[in-house]
Every structure is written in structure tokens, then in C-alpha cells.
Design an enzyme around this catalytic site. Sequence first.
Site, mmCIF file in Angstrom:
data_model
loop_
_atom_site.group_PDB
_atom_site.id
_atom_site.type_symbol
_atom_site.label_atom_id
_atom_site.label_comp_id
_atom_site.label_asym_id
_atom_site.label_seq_id
_atom_site.Cartn_x
_atom_site.Cartn_y
_atom_site.Cartn_z
ATOM 1 N N GLU A 23 -1.726 -5.165 3.492
ATOM 2 C CA GLU A 23 -2.114 -4.245 4.552
ATOM 3 C C GLU A 23 -2.231 -4.973 5.877
ATOM 4 O O GLU A 23 -2.651 -6.126 5.936
ATOM 5 C CB GLU A 23 -3.451 -3.575 4.219
ATOM 6 C CG GLU A 23 -3.404 -2.662 3.011
ATOM 7 C CD GLU A 23 -4.750 -2.070 2.687
ATOM 8 O OE1 GLU A 23 -4.781 -0.969 2.106
ATOM 9 O OE2 GLU A 23 -5.772 -2.697 3.003
ATOM 10 N N SER A 72 0.835 -1.195 0.000
ATOM 11 C CA SER A 72 0.000 0.000 0.000
ATOM 12 C C SER A 72 0.873 1.249 0.000
ATOM 13 O O SER A 72 1.806 1.379 0.796
ATOM 14 C CB SER A 72 -0.905 -0.006 1.234
ATOM 15 O OG SER A 72 -1.754 1.118 1.228
ATOM 16 N N GLY A 73 0.594 2.188 -0.921
ATOM 17 C CA GLY A 73 1.363 3.422 -1.023
ATOM 18 C C GLY A 73 2.553 3.348 -1.947
ATOM 19 O O GLY A 73 3.324 4.298 -2.050
ATOM 20 N N THR A 104 -1.539 2.905 -8.295
ATOM 21 C CA THR A 104 -2.593 3.632 -9.000
ATOM 22 C C THR A 104 -2.007 4.532 -10.087
ATOM 23 O O THR A 104 -2.505 4.570 -11.226
ATOM 24 C CB THR A 104 -3.418 4.470 -8.003
ATOM 25 O OG1 THR A 104 -4.047 3.596 -7.063
ATOM 26 C CG2 THR A 104 -4.483 5.279 -8.725
ATOM 27 N N ASN A 141 -1.039 6.795 2.049
ATOM 28 C CA ASN A 141 -1.259 7.250 0.687
ATOM 29 C C ASN A 141 -2.484 8.151 0.639
ATOM 30 O O ASN A 141 -3.536 7.794 1.167
ATOM 31 C CB ASN A 141 -1.453 6.013 -0.212
ATOM 32 C CG ASN A 141 -1.535 6.354 -1.678
ATOM 33 O OD1 ASN A 141 -1.494 7.510 -2.064
ATOM 34 N ND2 ASN A 141 -1.673 5.339 -2.507
ATOM 35 N N SER A 154 -5.267 6.242 -2.213
ATOM 36 C CA SER A 154 -5.148 4.787 -2.204
ATOM 37 C C SER A 154 -6.390 4.141 -2.803
ATOM 38 O O SER A 154 -7.519 4.453 -2.410
ATOM 39 C CB SER A 154 -4.948 4.291 -0.767
ATOM 40 O OG SER A 154 -4.875 2.887 -0.722
ATOM 41 N N SER A 155 -6.200 3.240 -3.749
ATOM 42 C CA SER A 155 -7.321 2.493 -4.324
ATOM 43 C C SER A 155 -7.864 1.545 -3.270
ATOM 44 O O SER A 155 -7.139 0.707 -2.749
ATOM 45 C CB SER A 155 -6.869 1.689 -5.554
ATOM 46 O OG SER A 155 -6.435 2.525 -6.581
ATOM 47 N N GLY A 163 -2.530 -3.282 -2.139
ATOM 48 C CA GLY A 163 -1.254 -3.646 -1.541
ATOM 49 C C GLY A 163 -1.483 -4.442 -0.266
ATOM 50 O O GLY A 163 -2.578 -4.464 0.285
#
Length: 548
Positions: free
Chosen positions: A472, A182-183, A187, A236, A239-240, A470
Site C-alpha cells: 500500500e 491491496s484489492g 480475503t 476494495n 479489504s482486510s 497487500g
Amino acid sequence: MEAGSKVWVRDKKGDQAWLLGDVVSKTSSTITVEIDEDVVEKVRTFDYEPGIEINDVKMANDKEMDCVEDLISLPHLHEAAILHSLTQRFKTGSIYTFTANAILLAVNPFKSMPIYGIKLLQEYYTQGVMRQQGIETNKKLAPHIFSIADSAYRDMMTGMHSGTSNIALGPIDQSILISGESGAGKTESTKVVMKYLTTVGNANGITELEEGSVMDRVLQSNPILEAFGNARTIRNDNSSRFGKFIELLFDKRGILLGAKIETYLLEKVRIPNQSEHERNFHIFYQMTKGANDDERKNWDLEGPEEYKFSNQGDCFDLNRVEDEEEFVFTKKALLLMGFSTDTQNSIFSLVASLLHLGQVEFVSNDDENAEFSSDGATMNALANVSRLAYLPRDGLEKALTERTIEIGVKSMHEIHTIKLEERQANDARDALAKAIYGQLFNHIVGALNANINCSRKDVRASIGVLDIFGFECFKKNSFEQLCINYTNETLQQQFNQFVFKMEQKEYTKEGIEWCFIEFPDNQDCLDLIEGRPEGLLAMLDDECRMGV
């Protein structure tokens, strides 16, 4: 690994992964290393057995290999060497690094970089055309995400021109997998890949896309999906919070005809719950901050800090992005994608109704059953939910305070109504909010597909772009986090199969001498989650059936 050799030593006590040092002495059973940096434990000794690799000490490459463009060219290829090379390249402004051309490693710079313009895109496209024709060029282009996208496009075109029977040249359809924690920038990478493929698939050549063209509409789907499916997290700002697979459809000439979007695992739990320093989906803040006077009056909206469904993270703004401006962009993209003004108003009314739904409060009566709080705020919220979501008031109130159980079939069919407790009513309210938003999101995706899809009779091949969550891990993790990480673990296994297992199997089949490459195999983790009858998912199914 002799005395005087440069080596990497695993940093178990500090905050660095590896430390550079020199082998100062070596015996038949030990290796002593002096660390270059000023650390507490400057000299370290490791046990050593001839012929057995030491896990915590790795050979360093020569300094001139620090910034190689392809990691496969490193004489010593291991975690320490990879991290060092990526770090050195990043310091020079190079965020992309190849691994055998099929894999591109990207390091998020967390800032805008001028490396995605049409001129540079043209250079990668031209080199791709020449390479496909067997023409070598003197100019070597640096690793770039454009190169990965171009390789997928060239392989697709080669497959089409050779026919499906020529297995040696590979399949026609291609896929690009974009993964990372994540981050990490997935995206943005997805948007760059989409930009490249829609541009090279333009029937008018490599030019800026004409507004309203199929290529432009495919790209315009991104800001809409981001508004309704992205949120700020602690890692992020954009973040998606859902996974998506975008299939780009091409004709026999390589011209883009349309696309299809598939989404999965929308993080609906974010609607009623946000962690500290996080936000709900962007659209809630765009509306509460960017609505004009008439819209604000119609939706009865105040600022985002006033609503339970948007204020739990105590975070209302983004860095370098203004929600008011983004709301204008979202409206423009919706209009371009065929959402009329009336349809947009209906969508925004539903979103506003969820903010009001979060304001509904319950209390326990003398029978310990839930009833609505008698304060004016709850009554006003119920009226707004009913009006904006087009729900009958009595049906809405029953759905929040009662549940119905149906027993038997046909002549023996019975219906029983059970009053909910206060805690259950709160859960029912949150569940209704998640259900409404989930259906709204699916409706938006369906409408986007209707606008960008095309007749399949002219489609000859496709390139799929997979943008996944991502990994998490939060202090409090929901079932959705388990599904997200399970998806990542499954894709990691697919990556292992593609990169390591299949390649080594092929070497063995062809009798090629090779040394086994150790890699982290996560099959045990997958068995823990999906195994039957004792996997986590199987046990959760059993718990749900038992009603525990």
C-alpha cells in the site's frame, strides 16, 4: 531474434506494459521493430550487442501458447509473456494459472463465479486421492485454488504416513501463503482455501458442513473477523485491515480437530482517521444502520454520517452488500461461536462508545491548556462514553486532558501531573479510541480461539493459511503502512529464497547446467528498513527514546 520474429516491446510512453510487434530488420548493432497496434511511434529501433539480452525487447511465444495452464511450459518465460498469457486466459474466463504447480496465480474477476461448489470440490478431492495412490486419471482438471489446497492436504497426509524421518517426502506440516497487492482478492481466496480444507477434513465425508460442527465454526470465524477487521478502501470494498495466520489442526486420519487464529498489525489508525472514499471498520456501519429501535436507543446512535469516526471518507455504503443484512449475519455468527447475547451487547456497547468518543471536542483556556467544549454535544458524548464503555467519568476526563509522569523509585518516587494542550488532548482521545478497539479485537480473537481450538494430544499435523496485507502507498502514510509494506517485503524475500535462490543453489550442488535467472532481489529494501544502526526502524527507535 531474426527479421520476421514476433516480439514484445516495452511500452514506456503509453498505458500498456508491452506492445506486440515484428522485427523488420536486424543489423550487427540495431534491431528495428514495427508495432502491430496503431500507436504514435509505429517503428522503433533499439541498440543491440550480440550475446546480450535487450531489456526492452522480448521474444513472443507462438499464438497456440497463449492460454497454457502452466506458465512453466512457455518457451519464452518473461514478464511480457506472463502478462499476455494471463490476459488471454482471463478473457476466456480462466482466472487461475499454475507456475510449476507449487504456485498459483489468480486474477481477481471482481464478480461472483460459479466455480466453488461442492460438486467441483468433490472432483478435485477425488483426483487428489487418486494421485496420492499413484493412479493416473484421463480427466485433467484446470488450475484452481482447490488444487493448491488439496496439494497441501496430500503432502501433509503423505508426511504423516511416511513418518518424520523420511525427509525426501517433505515435512508433515504445510503452509499456504496468500499474497498480492491491496484489492487482489486475498480475503476471498483465503475463504475458498478454508472451505476446501474444512470440507475434506470433515469426518462425515465430502458433504455440506453441519451447522455448529467444528468445521462450520472455523468457517464462521471469518464473518466475525471481517466485521471487526475489514473496511472499505479505494481499491476494495472488503479489504482486510489486519494480517492473520490460521492454523488448521488435523489428527492422524486427516480429520480436522480445530484451529487457531493469530492476528497482527490491526490498522487501528483507521479508527480516528479515514481517507476520502474510504470507511472505518464494517462494524461501525452495520451498527449505525442495522440496529433495531431498542439497540439504537440504548447506544444513543444516529446514522454513520453524524459521527467524526465514521464520516471522514464521505462514504457510507458498499456495492452489492447491505450493512443492515450484514449486521444480522454478524450477530448470528457471534451466537454460533459462543458469544452470549449479554456478551454481544457489551461488545457493541464498546463499539458505540468509540463513535461517541470521536464527538468529544476540546478548546484552549487562558493558560493554553485543553478543556472540554462547553457545548451540549461534547457533554452528552462524554456521558455516553462513560456509560457504554463502563469508565468512571472523572477518570475518563483526566485521561483525555492530563498526563502523568512518574520519576524515581521507592522513597524517591514522585508523580507529576501535566495539563495537555488542545492538540495533545485530541491525540489522547484518538489514542484511547485506538487502544480500546485494539484490545476489543484481541478479546474477540481470543474468544474465537477458545471456541475452535482443541486438545493438542490428538493433533498430528497442521496446515497454516497466511493472509497478509497487500502493498500500500497512500498520499499520507502512517507507521502502520511502513510495517505492512515491511511485512510484504520480508515475505517477498522468503518467496525469492524458496523459488529462485534455493533452486539454483541445488542445481549448482548437483552439477546441473543452468542459466542464471535474473529476478528482483529486494534485500537492499529490507536493509534500508531493518538494518542496524542506520535502518529506518533503528532510527525511529532512537527518536522515540529521545522524545523528539
